[in-house]
Design a protein around this motif. Sequence first.
Motif, PDB file in Angstrom:
ATOM      1  N   LYS A  57      21.694  40.600  33.390  1.00  0.00           N
ATOM      2  CA  LYS A  57      22.860  41.617  33.528  1.00  0.00           C
ATOM      3  C   LYS A  57      24.240  40.566  33.418  1.00  0.00           C
ATOM      4  CE  LYS A  57      21.352  45.635  35.946  1.00  0.00           C
ATOM      5  NZ  LYS A  57      21.761  46.527  36.970  1.00  0.00           N
ATOM      6  N   GLN A  58      25.099  41.346  32.654  1.00  0.00           N
ATOM      7  CA  GLN A  58      26.416  40.703  32.756  1.00  0.00           C
ATOM      8  C   GLN A  58      27.300  41.118  33.909  1.00  0.00           C
ATOM      9  OE1 GLN A  58      28.325  41.434  28.912  1.00  0.00           O
ATOM     10  NE2 GLN A  58      26.633  40.276  27.716  1.00  0.00           N
ATOM     11  N   GLN A  59      28.244  40.205  34.455  1.00  0.00           N
ATOM     12  CA  GLN A  59      28.899  40.786  35.697  1.00  0.00           C
ATOM     13  C   GLN A  59      29.909  41.597  35.210  1.00  0.00           C
ATOM     14  OE1 GLN A  59      28.351  40.155  38.743  1.00  0.00           O
ATOM     15  NE2 GLN A  59      26.569  38.765  38.351  1.00  0.00           N
ATOM     16  N   ALA A  60      30.603  42.389  36.026  1.00  0.00           N
ATOM     17  CA  ALA A  60      31.559  43.244  35.367  1.00  0.00           C
ATOM     18  C   ALA A  60      32.856  42.224  35.252  1.00  0.00           C
ATOM     19  CB  ALA A  60      32.002  44.482  36.454  1.00  0.00           C
ATOM     20  N   PRO A  61      33.662  42.471  34.448  1.00  0.00           N
ATOM     21  CA  PRO A  61      35.013  41.567  34.230  1.00  0.00           C
ATOM     22  C   PRO A  61      35.716  41.651  35.631  1.00  0.00           C
ATOM     23  CG  PRO A  61      35.361  43.788  32.988  1.00  0.00           C
ATOM     24  CD  PRO A  61      34.013  43.788  33.531  1.00  0.00           C
ATOM     25  N   GLU A  62      36.623  40.582  35.681  1.00  0.00           N
ATOM     26  CA  GLU A  62      37.320  40.577  36.926  1.00  0.00           C
ATOM     27  C   GLU A  62      38.605  41.610  36.516  1.00  0.00           C
ATOM     28  OE1 GLU A  62      37.366  38.427  39.790  1.00  0.00           O
ATOM     29  OE2 GLU A  62      35.253  38.119  39.015  1.00  0.00           O
ATOM     30  N   VAL A  63      39.273  41.892  37.504  1.00  0.00           N
ATOM     31  CA  VAL A  63      40.476  42.390  37.593  1.00  0.00           C
ATOM     32  C   VAL A  63      41.688  41.556  37.304  1.00  0.00           C
ATOM     33  CG1 VAL A  63      41.700  44.170  38.847  1.00  0.00           C
ATOM     34  CG2 VAL A  63      39.474  44.413  39.053  1.00  0.00           C
ATOM     35  N   ASP A  64      42.213  42.130  36.097  1.00  0.00           N
ATOM     36  CA  ASP A  64      43.453  41.195  35.898  1.00  0.00           C
ATOM     37  C   ASP A  64      44.698  41.830  36.300  1.00  0.00           C
ATOM     38  OD1 ASP A  64      45.230  39.816  34.603  1.00  0.00           O
ATOM     39  OD2 ASP A  64      45.002  40.423  32.530  1.00  0.00           O
ATOM     40  N   PRO A  65      45.425  41.083  37.484  1.00  0.00           N
ATOM     41  CA  PRO A  65      46.457  41.625  38.177  1.00  0.00           C
ATOM     42  C   PRO A  65      47.620  41.916  37.239  1.00  0.00           C
ATOM     43  CG  PRO A  65      46.127  39.392  38.790  1.00  0.00           C
ATOM     44  CD  PRO A  65      44.968  39.807  37.940  1.00  0.00           C
ATOM     45  N   HIS A  66      47.724  41.205  36.073  1.00  0.00           N
ATOM     46  CA  HIS A  66      48.837  41.324  35.207  1.00  0.00           C
ATOM     47  C   HIS A  66      48.635  42.562  33.988  1.00  0.00           C
ATOM     48  CE1 HIS A  66      50.217  37.776  37.025  1.00  0.00           C
ATOM     49  NE2 HIS A  66      49.202  37.160  36.729  1.00  0.00           N
ATOM     50  N   ALA A  67      47.390  42.990  34.071  1.00  0.00           N
ATOM     51  CA  ALA A  67      47.007  44.116  33.207  1.00  0.00           C
ATOM     52  C   ALA A  67      47.630  45.459  33.433  1.00  0.00           C
ATOM     53  CB  ALA A  67      45.691  44.392  32.815  1.00  0.00           C
ATOM     54  N   GLU A  68      47.711  46.566  32.638  1.00  0.00           N
ATOM     55  CA  GLU A  68      48.189  47.670  32.974  1.00  0.00           C
ATOM     56  C   GLU A  68      47.511  48.314  34.032  1.00  0.00           C
ATOM     57  OE1 GLU A  68      48.754  50.391  29.728  1.00  0.00           O
ATOM     58  OE2 GLU A  68      49.420  48.828  28.384  1.00  0.00           O
ATOM     59  N   VAL A  69      47.876  49.426  34.626  1.00  0.00           N
ATOM     60  CA  VAL A  69      47.372  50.195  35.978  1.00  0.00           C
ATOM     61  C   VAL A  69      46.062  50.768  35.380  1.00  0.00           C
ATOM     62  CG1 VAL A  69      47.484  51.787  37.750  1.00  0.00           C
ATOM     63  CG2 VAL A  69      49.403  50.266  37.426  1.00  0.00           C
ATOM     64  N   LYS A  70      46.095  51.221  34.129  1.00  0.00           N
ATOM     65  CA  LYS A  70      45.031  51.993  33.710  1.00  0.00           C
ATOM     66  C   LYS A  70      43.678  51.082  33.260  1.00  0.00           C
ATOM     67  CE  LYS A  70      47.033  56.111  31.683  1.00  0.00           C
ATOM     68  NZ  LYS A  70      47.265  56.903  30.172  1.00  0.00           N
ATOM     69  N   THR A  71      44.331  50.031  32.920  1.00  0.00           N
ATOM     70  CA  THR A  71      43.132  49.051  32.730  1.00  0.00           C
ATOM     71  C   THR A  71      42.560  48.532  33.815  1.00  0.00           C
ATOM     72  OG1 THR A  71      44.390  48.495  30.755  1.00  0.00           O
ATOM     73  CG2 THR A  71      42.635  46.775  31.415  1.00  0.00           C
ATOM     74  N   GLN A  72      43.345  48.269  34.911  1.00  0.00           N
ATOM     75  CA  GLN A  72      42.863  47.853  36.310  1.00  0.00           C
ATOM     76  C   GLN A  72      41.928  48.804  36.835  1.00  0.00           C
ATOM     77  OE1 GLN A  72      46.374  46.757  38.687  1.00  0.00           O
ATOM     78  NE2 GLN A  72      46.649  44.994  37.585  1.00  0.00           N
ATOM     79  N   ILE A  73      42.377  50.059  36.699  1.00  0.00           N
ATOM     80  CA  ILE A  73      41.420  51.167  37.525  1.00  0.00           C
ATOM     81  C   ILE A  73      40.245  51.213  36.531  1.00  0.00           C
ATOM     82  CG2 ILE A  73      41.221  53.551  37.547  1.00  0.00           C
ATOM     83  CD1 ILE A  73      44.205  53.763  38.292  1.00  0.00           C
TER      84      ILE A  73
END
Length: 122
Positions: A35-51
């Motif tokens: 299994k591939q790990q879920a991507p890390e949350v980018d704190p600099h990305a847009e809120v929709k992308t983070q969600i």
Amino acid sequence: MPVQVATQIPWKELIKLVPTVVAATRDLRNKWGSKQQAPEVDPHAEVKTQIATVTQRLATLESAGAEQADVMKQIAEQLQGVSAGLAETARRATTALWTGLAALAIGTVAVVVAVIVAMTGA
């Protein structure tokens, strides 16, 4: 005492279960290793992308929890089988003990009767 406990363990049943445990462990390891790990949350990305990333990570965790629950269920079922085997072994040991005590009592009575017969000369 440890020897008595070790002789009451249904080793044949445990040995029969080993391949099942090994296969389940191997399958789980292979499943998680591939299994591939879920991507890390980018704190600099847009809120929709983070969600979306957090949602994906949460889904991964829920899936892992469900798989771990399945493994725990399998382990519990196997332990239940081992417990049943231990109960059967205990029952057999108790039966053997009572049979041995009965044989001892019969033997003692036979010896007493033989001694009495020998003393009376009959």
